[in-house]
Design a protein around this motif. Structure first.
Motif, PDB file in Angstrom:
ATOM      1  N   UNK A 177      47.135  49.536  61.142  1.00 31.69           N
ATOM      2  CA  UNK A 177      48.104  50.521  60.657  1.00 31.69           C
ATOM      3  C   UNK A 177      47.575  51.244  59.425  1.00 31.69           C
ATOM      4  N   UNK A 178      46.845  50.530  58.577  1.00 27.56           N
ATOM      5  CA  UNK A 178      46.226  51.163  57.418  1.00 27.56           C
ATOM      6  C   UNK A 178      45.091  52.095  57.854  1.00 27.56           C
ATOM      7  N   UNK A 179      44.291  51.626  58.795  1.00 28.02           N
ATOM      8  CA  UNK A 179      43.170  52.428  59.283  1.00 28.02           C
ATOM      9  C   UNK A 179      43.650  53.745  59.870  1.00 28.02           C
ATOM     10  N   UNK A 180      44.759  53.692  60.576  1.00 28.95           N
ATOM     11  CA  UNK A 180      45.307  54.917  61.174  1.00 28.95           C
ATOM     12  C   UNK A 180      45.694  55.944  60.114  1.00 28.95           C
ATOM     13  N   UNK A 181      46.019  55.470  58.912  1.00 28.13           N
ATOM     14  CA  UNK A 181      46.385  56.367  57.812  1.00 28.13           C
ATOM     15  C   UNK A 181      45.195  56.669  56.903  1.00 28.13           C
ATOM     16  N   UNK A 182      44.012  56.197  57.274  1.00 29.91           N
ATOM     17  CA  UNK A 182      42.830  56.447  56.458  1.00 29.91           C
ATOM     18  C   UNK A 182      42.809  55.667  55.164  1.00 29.91           C
ATOM     19  N   UNK A 183      43.432  54.478  55.184  1.00 24.16           N
ATOM     20  CA  UNK A 183      43.535  53.658  53.973  1.00 24.16           C
ATOM     21  C   UNK A 183      42.716  52.386  54.153  1.00 24.16           C
ATOM     22  N   UNK A 184      41.778  52.160  53.261  1.00 20.24           N
ATOM     23  CA  UNK A 184      40.990  50.931  53.251  1.00 20.24           C
ATOM     24  C   UNK A 184      41.820  49.806  52.635  1.00 20.24           C
ATOM     25  N   UNK A 185      41.688  48.604  53.148  1.00 22.15           N
ATOM     26  CA  UNK A 185      42.366  47.431  52.579  1.00 22.15           C
ATOM     27  C   UNK A 185      41.324  46.486  51.995  1.00 22.15           C
ATOM     28  N   UNK A 186      41.485  46.161  50.721  1.00 16.98           N
ATOM     29  CA  UNK A 186      40.665  45.144  50.064  1.00 16.98           C
ATOM     30  C   UNK A 186      41.580  44.016  49.614  1.00 16.98           C
ATOM     31  N   UNK A 187      41.057  42.804  49.594  1.00 22.12           N
ATOM     32  CA  UNK A 187      41.856  41.645  49.189  1.00 22.12           C
ATOM     33  C   UNK A 187      41.366  41.139  47.841  1.00 22.12           C
ATOM     34  N   UNK A 188      42.324  40.816  47.007  1.00 26.23           N
ATOM     35  CA  UNK A 188      42.069  40.437  45.624  1.00 26.23           C
ATOM     36  C   UNK A 188      42.207  38.924  45.485  1.00 26.23           C
ATOM     37  N   UNK A 189      41.112  38.258  45.170  1.00 22.11           N
ATOM     38  CA  UNK A 189      41.120  36.803  44.970  1.00 22.11           C
ATOM     39  C   UNK A 189      40.791  36.518  43.516  1.00 22.11           C
ATOM     40  N   UNK A 190      41.765  35.985  42.793  1.00 24.38           N
ATOM     41  CA  UNK A 190      41.626  35.753  41.355  1.00 24.38           C
ATOM     42  C   UNK A 190      41.190  34.321  41.081  1.00 24.38           C
ATOM     43  N   UNK A 191      40.124  34.187  40.304  1.00 24.21           N
ATOM     44  CA  UNK A 191      39.645  32.872  39.888  1.00 24.21           C
ATOM     45  C   UNK A 191      40.116  32.648  38.457  1.00 24.21           C
ATOM     46  N   UNK A 192      41.073  31.759  38.303  1.00 23.39           N
ATOM     47  CA  UNK A 192      41.733  31.602  37.003  1.00 23.39           C
ATOM     48  C   UNK A 192      40.748  31.117  35.945  1.00 23.39           C
ATOM     49  N   UNK A 193      40.639  31.835  34.826  1.00 18.41           N
ATOM     50  CA  UNK A 193      39.732  31.389  33.755  1.00 18.41           C
ATOM     51  C   UNK A 193      40.295  30.183  33.022  1.00 18.41           C
ATOM     52  N   UNK A 194      39.417  29.428  32.415  1.00 19.09           N
ATOM     53  CA  UNK A 194      39.806  28.283  31.577  1.00 19.09           C
ATOM     54  C   UNK A 194      39.527  28.637  30.127  1.00 19.09           C
ATOM     55  N   UNK A 195      40.513  28.453  29.291  1.00 19.86           N
ATOM     56  CA  UNK A 195      40.359  28.669  27.854  1.00 19.86           C
ATOM     57  C   UNK A 195      40.978  27.479  27.130  1.00 19.86           C
TER      58      UNK A 195
END
Length: 232
Positions: A177-195
């Motif tokens: 459905x995104x491709x049909x609208x010319x929209x790329x989908x990227x997935x965001x994977x967050x690696x939680x920092x340690x402080x």
């Protein structure tokens, strides 16, 4: 234009700030129903080494859109909220910073918008991390549908050519459905920092207030860099 879409969380965590920072526009998803016992009216701070909730009481009958959720008064909630937030940062280098947050909470009167308060707090937190990304509310856009269909329509409404999705999007998004609208989908994977959280074992996924109170201003922006983006 790379767009991310996320609900207006209360005192958001580092992962949401990083997702916004990695985007060019944040669509605030305030047109969907409020979710009880989630992060829309509460979040966690660290008190004596233990994650503890700070909560804003709200009136939200089942199915109420987030944009229509209102703050309600229950006995002593402001005193309890202030006490927990102040206790969580007591003795830390940036303890004084929470005065600005508490001023916003104190100014949020009975019957005022939870989403307005959450976005005021999010704006303050994003500024601490030197993040300057414009935002628009989904309630201001002419978009329809539910779940994945709504996401596609919101992206189309703002002219996005890329959607930055959270990892759970892999389970429900219709990529065609995104491709049909010319929209790329990227997935965001967050690696939680340690402080450093003092002598206690590190507790991740707290409100970003915790990092703001513990670290110097120049140490904050790098915390948002720990992520990967890519296709499913």
């Amino acid at each position: 234009m790379r767009v991310t879409i996320h609900q207006p969380e209360h005192l958001p965590w580092l992962g949401l700030l990083a997702k916004v920072a990695a985007s060019e526009l944040w669509i605030v998803l305030d047109s969907v129903p409020y979710r009880k016992n989630y992060f829309q009216n509460r979040n966690r701070v660290l008190i004596d080494g233990k994650p503890t909730w700070v909560t804003v009481p709200v009136t939200a009958p089942f199915g109420t859109p987030i944009s229509e959720v209102r703050i309600c008064e229950v006995p002593h909630w402001r005193r309890r909220y202030r006490g927990r937030l102040c206790q969580s940062v007591s003795g830390l280098p940036g303890a004084h910073k929470v005065d600005d947050l508490l001023s916003s909470v104190d100014a949020a009167a009975h019957g005022s918008s939870l989403a307005d308060l959450n976005l005021d707090l999010a704006d303050w937190l994003l500024a601490q991390f030197d993040v300057k990304v414009p935002r628009i509310r989904s309630s201001e856009l002419d978009a329809r549908g539910a779940k994945g269909e709504l996401i596609v329509d919101l992206c189309r409404a703002v002219g996005a050519d890329e959607y930055l999705a959270g990892p759970s999007g892999r389970d429900y998004l219709d990529l065609e459905a995104f491709t049909e609208q010319g929209i790329k989908v990227s997935f965001f994977d967050f690696e939680h920092p340690v402080y450093s959280q003092g002598e206690n074992d590190f507790v991740p996924c707290l409100s970003a207030v915790d990092a703001c109170a513990r670290l110097a201003p120049e140490e904050l922006p790098p915390l948002l860099a720990g992520y990967r983006t890519g296709a499913s």
